[in-house]
Every structure is written in structure tokens, then in C-alpha cells.
Enzyme design. Structure first.
Site, PDB file in Angstrom:
ATOM      1  N   THR A  25       0.835  -1.196   0.000  1.00  0.00           N
ATOM      2  CA  THR A  25       0.000   0.000   0.000  1.00  0.00           C
ATOM      3  C   THR A  25       0.871   1.247   0.000  1.00  0.00           C
ATOM      4  O   THR A  25       1.801   1.369   0.792  1.00  0.00           O
ATOM      5  CB  THR A  25      -0.918   0.001   1.232  1.00  0.00           C
ATOM      6  OG1 THR A  25      -1.768  -1.130   1.155  1.00  0.00           O
ATOM      7  CG2 THR A  25      -1.746   1.263   1.305  1.00  0.00           C
ATOM      8  N   HIS A 175      -7.179 -10.499  -2.579  1.00  0.00           N
ATOM      9  CA  HIS A 175      -6.489 -10.379  -1.294  1.00  0.00           C
ATOM     10  C   HIS A 175      -7.314 -11.055  -0.209  1.00  0.00           C
ATOM     11  O   HIS A 175      -8.303 -10.514   0.270  1.00  0.00           O
ATOM     12  CB  HIS A 175      -6.285  -8.903  -0.967  1.00  0.00           C
ATOM     13  CG  HIS A 175      -5.233  -8.631   0.067  1.00  0.00           C
ATOM     14  ND1 HIS A 175      -4.743  -9.605   0.901  1.00  0.00           N
ATOM     15  CD2 HIS A 175      -4.581  -7.482   0.401  1.00  0.00           C
ATOM     16  CE1 HIS A 175      -3.825  -9.062   1.700  1.00  0.00           C
ATOM     17  NE2 HIS A 175      -3.718  -7.776   1.410  1.00  0.00           N
ATOM     18  N   ASN A 178      -3.944 -10.773   5.584  1.00  0.00           N
ATOM     19  CA  ASN A 178      -3.564  -9.572   6.334  1.00  0.00           C
ATOM     20  C   ASN A 178      -4.712  -8.884   7.071  1.00  0.00           C
ATOM     21  O   ASN A 178      -4.679  -7.670   7.303  1.00  0.00           O
ATOM     22  CB  ASN A 178      -2.879  -8.560   5.404  1.00  0.00           C
ATOM     23  CG  ASN A 178      -1.543  -9.039   4.898  1.00  0.00           C
ATOM     24  OD1 ASN A 178      -1.139 -10.171   5.187  1.00  0.00           O
ATOM     25  ND2 ASN A 178      -0.857  -8.226   4.131  1.00  0.00           N
ATOM     26  N   TYR A 180      -7.882  -8.379   6.209  1.00  0.00           N
ATOM     27  CA  TYR A 180      -8.906  -7.662   5.456  1.00  0.00           C
ATOM     28  C   TYR A 180     -10.147  -8.550   5.277  1.00  0.00           C
ATOM     29  O   TYR A 180     -10.251  -9.596   5.887  1.00  0.00           O
ATOM     30  CB  TYR A 180      -8.318  -7.146   4.152  1.00  0.00           C
ATOM     31  CG  TYR A 180      -7.180  -6.178   4.405  1.00  0.00           C
ATOM     32  CD1 TYR A 180      -7.383  -5.027   5.179  1.00  0.00           C
ATOM     33  CD2 TYR A 180      -5.891  -6.423   3.941  1.00  0.00           C
ATOM     34  CE1 TYR A 180      -6.340  -4.159   5.453  1.00  0.00           C
ATOM     35  CE2 TYR A 180      -4.848  -5.553   4.214  1.00  0.00           C
ATOM     36  CZ  TYR A 180      -5.083  -4.420   4.972  1.00  0.00           C
ATOM     37  OH  TYR A 180      -4.053  -3.556   5.262  1.00  0.00           O
ATOM     38  N   ASN A 235      -3.732  -6.567  11.842  1.00  0.00           N
ATOM     39  CA  ASN A 235      -5.088  -6.015  11.874  1.00  0.00           C
ATOM     40  C   ASN A 235      -5.988  -6.759  12.851  1.00  0.00           C
ATOM     41  O   ASN A 235      -7.182  -6.949  12.613  1.00  0.00           O
ATOM     42  CB  ASN A 235      -5.708  -5.984  10.463  1.00  0.00           C
ATOM     43  CG  ASN A 235      -5.203  -4.815   9.647  1.00  0.00           C
ATOM     44  OD1 ASN A 235      -4.994  -3.719  10.169  1.00  0.00           O
ATOM     45  ND2 ASN A 235      -4.994  -5.035   8.349  1.00  0.00           N
TER      46      ASN A 235
END
Length: 361
Positions: A25, A175, A178, A180, A235
Site C-alpha cells: 500500500t 487479497h 492480512n 482484510y 489487523n
């Protein structure tokens, strides 16, 4: 013996080497519209020597945005802007996949238009804060997706994948890692549903599987990759039961393997035995982002191809500091040293409150 500089066919595309630029990102889609910029075209074209480039996370819908100034692929303007990037990479002989990243509960309403609110499989807020234009803010409790919302979200991924091909991308990476949205469905800590989209392993892997199947049907399985990160706590994901992690990801990878996708991209945890198991079961190209925490992935990772631990190896921070990384790896250096202040979401567990990113590619 195969090495990382040997060509390989992935999804029907011939790659010049087995060195992958990992998705990172960058928050450079400044201004209204969340569109790619000339700076981004320069940044990716400088790294066209990679066998495969996977872009920064691109939100498939407006509500899928979790960070400031990240780009989308859900409007005509965004598609047109990405064409500048893909044309530049192809002019340099590169191959580039768009990473489709819906952040789910990771984000904040201030980052979203039209009164939208972050969504997730269950109304469970993440611990920590996210950087916004107003500074770091606490994560909010997300709205739980109902069945119609899940169907719309899968359609958003599918539409964004079609937009990616229109924009000139060679394929997309879904994705599922991580922390998300897809990872939130996979993890029992964030997926507390009791319907067919949660509960046991079969329910928790369903959203990821149906998303992958829909995207593969829309653009072709040979243009579709999938990323996972078993037991990655990033996260505020809690996957602490080794048996459940092994069962969940073995089932997911076995089912994904039936789709004949272009590749599986694994962000490795500390358990190399799980890597070995999933690699053995995977039928097409296996991309590994090896566990090297707290250091970025370095040149030693090239040996993973020779050892047949992976077909391709992904580099993150080292690619930021060295745009011509494949050439430097072939020459055994020298290497510029990565500056942690210039990258986010690279090739190891990253940051939640991250600094404003520098604009120098």
C-alpha cells in the site's frame, strides 16, 4: 536445478524470472476519484524487471477503502487512469496483476463517501487505530453484511476484476490475507456468524471460495491469483489454534485448487510445515512471501526456489529501495537499505498507525 532467474509460465503468461514484486500500500491516489497517477506509472514501470508485479491494494468498491488516498477500480475514471500504469509496465516488458483488496472492518467512516460505513462478517471492532486525513482514529464497529450484502460484495469483486482487464492488467490477485475482509471471514475471531457464511470451516471459507470462483468465471482462472496469510495477527486477527489454522487453510487451498487459478500467494507465518503442506497440495504456481520478521525478505530467499519450497518468491521492502532488484539479485548486490518510514504493508507484519508516505518512487 531451477533457480529464481529461470523463466516460468504463470496463467499462460511467460515470466522472465521468478522474482515477484509484492503488493504494498502506497497511498498515492491523491485527490477526488481515487485514481492512479503519473507518479504511480513511473513507480511501477521502474520495477518492470520483476517476473511479476502485484500492485498495491485496490478497492473493488467505495466501501472497500480502508486507508487514505488508495486507488480503486470501480469507476470509468479509475479504469482509464490505470491504463497509464499498465501501458508503462508493458512497455518495459513487465507483467502486472491488480490486487483487489476490500478492507472490511479496517477503515473509518471519514475515509468513505456518501455516509458509507465499514462492513464485515460480524460487528466486531478491531483493536487499534487507522490513519486518516484528520490523523489516527480508532477503528469503529463495522456493520454486519447480510446475505444480500455478501452477494453485492462478491459482485463488486467481479466487476472490479473485469475493470482490471479493461484497464490492461494481465490479471488480478484476490487479497484474502492480512486481516482484510476475506481474512475476516476466515478467522473465527472476526466471523461469529451462525448462518452458512460462518461457524465451521466450511462456512468460514465460503466467502473466499465464492469470490474466487466468481472472479475466475468472469475473467478466466488463468488471470486470477489468490493471497493468504495463515495465522497472521495483523489487523487484530486471532488465529491462535494451530489445528484450526491447519484445517481452515488446508480446506481453503484444496477447494481453491479445484478452480485451476493462476497462482496461490502465501504470506508465510512462523510455521514452515504448513507452507510445505499447502505447497504440496497446490496444483499451479506457488508464490511465497517468506517469514523473515522482523527483517524484510532478503537475497537469501532466492534459495527457496532452488529448494522447491516455492515456484516464485515475493519481495517487498527491498523492491522499494531497489527498483532494479532482479538485476541486483543476479549480480549479488549492491543493495540500497530499505527505510521503514517509506513503506507500509510490505513483506512482513506491518503497521496500523503509519506515517505519511514519501512521494519518491
Amino acid at each position: 536445478m531451477t533457480n529464481a532467474f529461470a523463466p516460468i509460465e504463470v496463467g499462460g503468461r511467460s515470466l522472465s524470472n521468478r522474482i515477484v514484486m509484492a503488493p504494498m500500500t502506497r497511498s498515492r491516489a491523491y485527490g477526488p476519484g481515487a485514481t492512479a497517477t503519473d507518479l504511480m506509472a513511473a513507480y511501477y514501470s521502474q520495477r518492470a524487471g520483476a517476473g511479476l508485479i502485484v500492485t498495491e491494494g485496490i478497492q473493488p468498491s467505495a466501501v472497500g477503502q480502508g486507508y487514505p488516498d488508495t486507488p480503486g477500480l470501480h469507476s470509468a475514471e479509475q479504469v482509464a487512469a490505470w491504463r497509464k500504469v499498465t501501458d508503462a509496465v508493458h512497455a518495459g516488458g513487465g507483467v502486472i496483476f491488480a490486487q483487489l483488496m476490500h478492507t472490511g472492518r479496517i477503515g473509518h467512516p471519514s475515509l468513505l463517501p456518501d455516509g458509507l460505513h465499514p462492513v464485515a462478517p460480524s460487528p466486531v471492532a478491531a483493536k487499534g487505530r487507522v490513519f486518516t486525513h484528520q490523523g489516527p482514529m480508532d477503528f469503529v464497529t463495522p456493520h454486519e453484511l447480510d446475505a444480500d450484502g455478501i452477494t453485492r460484495t462478491i459482485a463488486d469483486f467481479t466487476d472490479a476484476a473485469r475493470n482490471a482487464i479493461t484497464a490492461g492488467f494481465d490479471g488480478v490477485e484476490i487479497h484474502g490475507a492480512n486481516g482484510y475482509l476475506i481474512h475476516q471471514f476466515l478467522s473465527p475471531g472476526t466471523n461469529r456468524r451462525t448462518d452458512g457464511w460462518g461457524g465451521d470451516v466450511t462456512g468460514r471459507i465460503r466467502f473466499g471460495l465464492e469470490t474466487a470462483a466468481a472472479v475466475a468465471e468472469a475473467i478466466g482462472a488463468h488471470r486470477t491469483g489468490f493471497r493468504i496469510s495463515p495465522a497472521n495477527p495483523y489487523n487484530d486477527i486471532a488465529e491462535t489454534d494451530p489445528a484450526d489454522v491447519a484445517d481452515t487453510y488446508t480446506a481453503l487451498v484444496d477447494r481453491l485448487g479445484e478452480l485451476d487459478l493462476a497462482y496461490l500467494h502465501m504470506v508465510e507465518g512462523a510455521d514452515r510445515s504448513l507452507t510445505t503442506r499447502l505447497r504440496k497440495n497446490w496444483p499451479t504456481a506457488f508464490v511465497l512471501n517468506p517469514f523473515t520478521y522482523p527483517e524484510p525478505t532478503g537475497p537469501d530467499a532466492l534459495a527457496l526456489v532452488q529448494e522447491d519450497t516455492a515456484d516464485l518468491v515475493a519481495f517487498g521492502a527491498l523492491f522499494l529501495a531497489n527498483p532494479d532488484l532482479p538485476a541486483r539479485l543476479a549480480a549479488d548486490g549492491p543493495y540500497n537499505t530499505p527505510d521503514p518510514a517509506t513503506f507500509y504493508g510490505g513483506d512482513h507484519h506491518g503497521y496500523t498507525d503509519y506515517p505519511r508516505l514519501k512521494d519518491t518512487p
